[in-house]
Design a protein around this motif. Structure first.
Motif, short mmCIF file in Angstrom:
data_model
loop_
_atom_site.label_atom_id
_atom_site.label_comp_id
_atom_site.label_asym_id
_atom_site.label_seq_id
_atom_site.Cartn_x
_atom_site.Cartn_y
_atom_site.Cartn_z
N ASP A 39 -8.81 2.02 3.61
CA ASP A 39 -9.68 2.39 2.48
C ASP A 39 -10.67 3.48 2.88
O ASP A 39 -10.93 4.41 2.12
CB ASP A 39 -10.45 1.16 1.98
CG ASP A 39 -9.57 0.19 1.22
OD1 ASP A 39 -8.48 0.62 0.76
OD2 ASP A 39 -9.97 -0.98 1.08
N ARG A 43 0.83 -1.20 0.00
CA ARG A 43 0.00 0.00 0.00
C ARG A 43 0.87 1.26 0.00
O ARG A 43 1.97 1.26 0.54
CB ARG A 43 -0.91 0.01 1.23
CG ARG A 43 -2.09 0.95 1.08
CD ARG A 43 -3.04 0.80 2.24
NE ARG A 43 -4.25 1.57 1.98
CZ ARG A 43 -5.39 1.06 1.57
NH1 ARG A 43 -5.50 -0.24 1.37
NH2 ARG A 43 -6.44 1.82 1.36
N GLN A 48 -8.75 6.73 3.16
CA GLN A 48 -8.36 7.20 1.83
C GLN A 48 -9.55 7.80 1.09
O GLN A 48 -9.43 8.83 0.40
CB GLN A 48 -7.77 6.04 1.03
CG GLN A 48 -7.23 6.44 -0.34
CD GLN A 48 -6.02 7.35 -0.23
OE1 GLN A 48 -4.99 6.95 0.30
NE2 GLN A 48 -6.13 8.59 -0.72
N CYS A 49 -10.71 7.19 1.27
CA CYS A 49 -11.92 7.68 0.62
C CYS A 49 -12.27 9.09 1.11
O CYS A 49 -12.64 9.97 0.32
CB CYS A 49 -13.07 6.72 0.88
SG CYS A 49 -14.63 7.20 0.11
N ASP A 95 -9.80 11.50 -0.41
CA ASP A 95 -10.10 11.70 -1.83
C ASP A 95 -11.27 12.65 -2.03
O ASP A 95 -11.35 13.36 -3.04
CB ASP A 95 -10.40 10.36 -2.50
CG ASP A 95 -9.17 9.47 -2.61
OD1 ASP A 95 -8.05 10.01 -2.47
OD2 ASP A 95 -9.32 8.25 -2.81
N LEU A 132 -0.88 7.33 2.98
CA LEU A 132 -2.01 8.22 2.77
C LEU A 132 -1.58 9.65 2.49
O LEU A 132 -2.33 10.43 1.88
CB LEU A 132 -2.94 8.21 4.00
CG LEU A 132 -3.63 6.90 4.35
CD1 LEU A 132 -4.43 7.07 5.65
CD2 LEU A 132 -4.54 6.45 3.22
#
Length: 440
Positions: free
Chosen positions: A200, A158, A203-204, A207, A161
């Motif tokens: 995840d 990965r 990160q979402c 984003d 971030l």
């Protein structure tokens, strides 16, 4: 003002859980997520063929309440809700619901034809408690097994971030890097489970240009980055229960979150400290008006506001009706519920909007007009309409604090319990006996 979610029973409309005033909800979330993965599993009705996806569980709880008069207590604490529902569906096919559930009778003092029986399924029943504990234990074993797999996993891959550095091997290398180089820590690696899903989720949010701590949205990545750095927001919001399922501590004990467990762990330290409360600063209560969204930090202010702005005098009603503490609780909850449902509590007329209802209450002079006491002095109104209703915390008995205005105690006659026939009692009274006989 708020969205109905819980276990309050109120006529034809079901409020599935005490509501929360939205002004306080951000600081005190009242709907922690279930500690289970989002799932396509179906929840089955305990009595009929109705079923819904797990994510639509509120729809099924409403169906159980309105169609079958059944409430399941502490649903949020059930580790595996689909299996729980399947188990009780089978048991209710074998025995009647009254063998397992407490019965709550509404409008208990009213006419028989208006009384209804509701059923409460909760862990007071030993069988239900054992089932919940077994599901909790199975979930804990599943989580610990998953955690061990992640500890042993060497295929982790990965990007960080916050930078372009790439990490392979054990997840701990990435988590330690973010804590050390970016001052962003989500906890020790050994305390985390479902790590990929956790990352995840974070990160979402990034984003979407959302701050991970205050959860505000920003117009571009640079502005977000500067905000998180300058405001020291490189951390997650501990009050966001979306993250609960990623921490092993939340699975350790039935019905307890990390806050509960940590509080117990800290208790010994608190007991050892000096009992010096000189620097204690209590957070002021913020009470909300019965009729509008106005809030006040003192009870005198909120009572004055309701009297001056709406013509509602709670003190006057308390004295006029000689209301005891629990009657005042029921009255406040009764009015709160009717206002929430757009219904005049004085005449029971319903309105499409809250504004129309309030105009009606004022124009028709129904502000201080209460229905018969038997209408609102009911057990169902013990339940708070809003669970963070500070107004309920300030109620007191009708004669409390009024001792200075009362007659002196020596002016109050003392009367025996049995005064049915004073003429019969008088000849036999010891007061008629000679004094020497009294002391022999």
């Amino acid at each position: 003002m708020a969205t109905p979610k819980g276990t309050v029973i109120c006529g034809e409309e079901g409020i599935l859980e005490p509501l929360t005033f939205p002004e306080l909800e951000a600081e005190s979330p009242n709907t922690p997520s279930l500690l289970q993965h989002p799932s396509d599993e179906l929840l089955v009705c305990l009595f009929c063929s109705e079923s819904v996806p797990l994510l639509q569980r509120d729809t099924l709880f409403r169906h159980l309440l309105l169609d079958h008069k059944l409430v399941i207590a502490d649903v949020k604490l059930i580790a595996n809700l689909p299996r729980y529902m399947v188990y009780w569906k089978g048991r209710l096919l074998e025995q009647p619901v009254t063998d397992f559930c407490s019965v709550i009778k509404t409008n208990s003092t009213g006419p028989v034809e208006k009384q209804e029986d509701y059923f409460l399924l909760c862990d007071v029943l030993p069988e239900d408690r054992i089932l919940r504990e077994r599901l909790q234990q199975e979930r804990l074993e599943e989580v610990l097994e998953q955690q061990q797999k992640e500890r042993d996993d060497c295929c982790f891959h990965r990007l960080c971030l916050f930078c372009s550095e790439e990490f392979t091997g054990n997840r701990a290398s990435l988590l330690n890097h973010m804590a050390r180089d970016h001052s962003f820590s989500i906890g020790l690696p050994d305390n985390i489970v479902y790590c990929n899903e956790f990352l995840d989720t974070l990160q979402c949010k990034l984003d979407k240009l959302q701050c991970l701590y205050c959860e505000k949205m920003f117009r571009d990545k640079t502005t977000l980055k500067d905000h998180m750095r300058k405001k020291a927001h490189r951390r997650i919001n501990a009050n966001n229960h979306e993250y609960d399922r990623f921490y092993v501590i939340n699975y350790l004990e039935l019905g307890k979150t990390w806050e509960d467990v940590q509080s117990e762990d800290d208790q010994d330290l608190i007991d050892d400290e000096d009992d010096d409360w000189s620097d204690w600063q209590a957070h002021p209560l913020s009470a909300v008006c019965l009729f509008c969204d106005h809030q006040s930090e003192t009870m005198d202010q909120i009572y004055t506001h309701m009297k001056d702005s709406h013509g509602f005098d709670l003190h006057k009603l308390k004295m006029k009706l000689n209301l005891k503490f629990y009657q005042q609780v029921k009255l406040v909850n009764f009015i709160r519920r009717h206002i929430h449902q757009g219904c005049c509590y004085g005449c029971q007329e319903k309105f499409d909007s809250r504004a129309d209802m309030l105009n009606h209450i004022i124009s028709e002079g129904h502000v201080m007009k209460l229905p018969q006491m038997s209408t609102w002095d009911q057990p169902q109104y013990y339940f708070p309409t809003y669970e963070n209703d500070a107004l309920l915390c300030t109620l007191s008995d009708s004669n409390e604090g009024e001792g200075d205005d009362m007659c002196p105690s020596e002016d109050i006659p003392v009367i025996a319990e049995d005064i049915s026939n004073l003429r019969v009692l008088k000849p036999n009274s010891f007061l008629n006996q000679p004094e020497k006989q009294m002391f022999q």
